[in-house]
Write a protein that holds these residues in place. Sequence first.
Motif, PDB file in Angstrom:
ATOM      1  N   TRP A   2     -24.007  -1.556  12.529  1.00  0.00           N
ATOM      2  CA  TRP A   2     -24.637  -2.708  13.171  1.00  0.00           C
ATOM      3  C   TRP A   2     -26.006  -2.341  13.724  1.00  0.00           C
ATOM      4  O   TRP A   2     -26.987  -3.069  13.554  1.00  0.00           O
ATOM      5  N   GLY A 143     -12.149  -4.777  12.819  1.00  0.00           N
ATOM      6  CA  GLY A 143     -13.437  -4.970  13.497  1.00  0.00           C
ATOM      7  C   GLY A 143     -14.604  -4.531  12.642  1.00  0.00           C
ATOM      8  O   GLY A 143     -15.646  -5.187  12.613  1.00  0.00           O
ATOM      9  N   SER A 144     -14.420  -3.405  11.913  1.00  0.00           N
ATOM     10  CA  SER A 144     -15.491  -2.930  11.028  1.00  0.00           C
ATOM     11  C   SER A 144     -15.783  -3.936   9.916  1.00  0.00           C
ATOM     12  O   SER A 144     -16.934  -4.128   9.522  1.00  0.00           O
ATOM     13  N   PHE A 146     -15.382  -7.233  10.073  1.00  0.00           N
ATOM     14  CA  PHE A 146     -16.139  -8.334  10.669  1.00  0.00           C
ATOM     15  C   PHE A 146     -17.602  -7.941  10.861  1.00  0.00           C
ATOM     16  O   PHE A 146     -18.511  -8.721  10.537  1.00  0.00           O
ATOM     17  N   ILE A 147     -17.829  -6.761  11.394  1.00  0.00           N
ATOM     18  CA  ILE A 147     -19.202  -6.313  11.650  1.00  0.00           C
ATOM     19  C   ILE A 147     -19.982  -6.174  10.349  1.00  0.00           C
ATOM     20  O   ILE A 147     -21.156  -6.534  10.261  1.00  0.00           O
ATOM     21  N   LEU A 150     -20.890  -9.738   9.144  1.00  0.00           N
ATOM     22  CA  LEU A 150     -21.923 -10.340   9.989  1.00  0.00           C
ATOM     23  C   LEU A 150     -23.284  -9.685   9.754  1.00  0.00           C
ATOM     24  O   LEU A 150     -24.306 -10.377   9.673  1.00  0.00           O
ATOM     25  N   SER A 151     -23.290  -8.368   9.643  1.00  0.00           N
ATOM     26  CA  SER A 151     -24.559  -7.683   9.395  1.00  0.00           C
ATOM     27  C   SER A 151     -25.124  -8.042   8.030  1.00  0.00           C
ATOM     28  O   SER A 151     -26.344  -8.173   7.863  1.00  0.00           O
ATOM     29  N   VAL A 237     -13.583  -5.293  21.118  1.00  0.00           N
ATOM     30  CA  VAL A 237     -14.167  -5.663  19.830  1.00  0.00           C
ATOM     31  C   VAL A 237     -14.289  -7.181  19.694  1.00  0.00           C
ATOM     32  O   VAL A 237     -15.268  -7.690  19.149  1.00  0.00           O
ATOM     33  N   GLY A 238     -13.282  -7.918  20.206  1.00  0.00           N
ATOM     34  CA  GLY A 238     -13.342  -9.376  20.124  1.00  0.00           C
ATOM     35  C   GLY A 238     -14.541  -9.941  20.866  1.00  0.00           C
ATOM     36  O   GLY A 238     -15.248 -10.829  20.353  1.00  0.00           O
ATOM     37  N   ILE A 241     -17.739  -8.961  18.941  1.00  0.00           N
ATOM     38  CA  ILE A 241     -17.929  -9.784  17.741  1.00  0.00           C
ATOM     39  C   ILE A 241     -18.410 -11.179  18.121  1.00  0.00           C
ATOM     40  O   ILE A 241     -19.221 -11.785  17.406  1.00  0.00           O
ATOM     41  N   MET A 244     -22.026 -10.910  18.597  1.00  0.00           N
ATOM     42  CA  MET A 244     -22.668 -10.755  17.298  1.00  0.00           C
ATOM     43  C   MET A 244     -22.699 -12.070  16.530  1.00  0.00           C
ATOM     44  O   MET A 244     -23.676 -12.379  15.841  1.00  0.00           O
ATOM     45  N   LEU A 245     -21.625 -12.849  16.644  1.00  0.00           N
ATOM     46  CA  LEU A 245     -21.598 -14.167  16.006  1.00  0.00           C
ATOM     47  C   LEU A 245     -22.697 -15.064  16.556  1.00  0.00           C
ATOM     48  O   LEU A 245     -23.317 -15.839  15.816  1.00  0.00           O
TER      49      LEU A 245
END
Length: 265
Positions: A2, A143-144, A146-147, A150-151, A237-238, A241, A244-245
């Motif tokens: 990220w 989590g990875s 999702f990241i 998103l990235s 992490v939630g 994220i 990040m969202l």
Amino acid sequence: MWNGKLAEIWQLITTSPENFKGGGVWSIIVNINGGLKAIGYALLVLFFVMGVVKTCGSFAEIKRPEVAFKCFIRFVLAQAAVTWGMELMTAVFQIAQGMISTIMDSSGLSALSAAELPSRMVDIIQDVGFIESIPLWAVTLLGSLFIWVLSLVMILTVYSRFFKLYIATAIAPIPLASFAGQPSSSIGIAFLKSFAAICLEGCAIVLACVIFSAFASSPPAIADDTLAAATVVWNYVGELIFNMLALVGAIKMSDRLIRELMGLG
């Protein structure tokens, strides 16, 4: 991952189209723009004749000095727009880049703040045994994922801005030729407003990154470190994220936001 994508965005947003990817793409766009100027000059005459026919009721009306002079000035300005369109669009982009630099200087940030795990979170993870680490690995992998998604969305949005800049610059002589006729001048005005919106999109992206940098400087707090390690990490992490969202959503909507502010719908 990220932090690497954020650093890449910060570098891309401050890069001019002339220097992007070593300038090889820009040289191709310049050649295409120069080749389309011939078509732009032909359309210049066509739009001018159509404008004269629609705005002048008769041939006697165009003999009036003020009407003839007005048509002549419009044609000269339209020809200048087609001839010097590349310089005009480069100047607009440089103004937008100056605004981006001003935003960066005013925010006091020379680069985005990197997101880091709190020391207490690191201690909790390191104290986990083998059995407890199994659900922790599941949370980490999720989590990875999702990241990573998103990235990827974020970096594609920033890259798409360069594609839109290149496409608009390449075909510029065609819509700029519409300034030769008064009825068709709305095409050129809409094109310039759209190009300005693409340039200003970088300002919205920088503002979103600056706001996220403030969030990253104060990472999510650990609500209760007595819970299971997987639960603590999942809560952390939630919330991360979610932040990040918010950043990805702001970057994704920057195009629509700028277009609405400029009245382009």
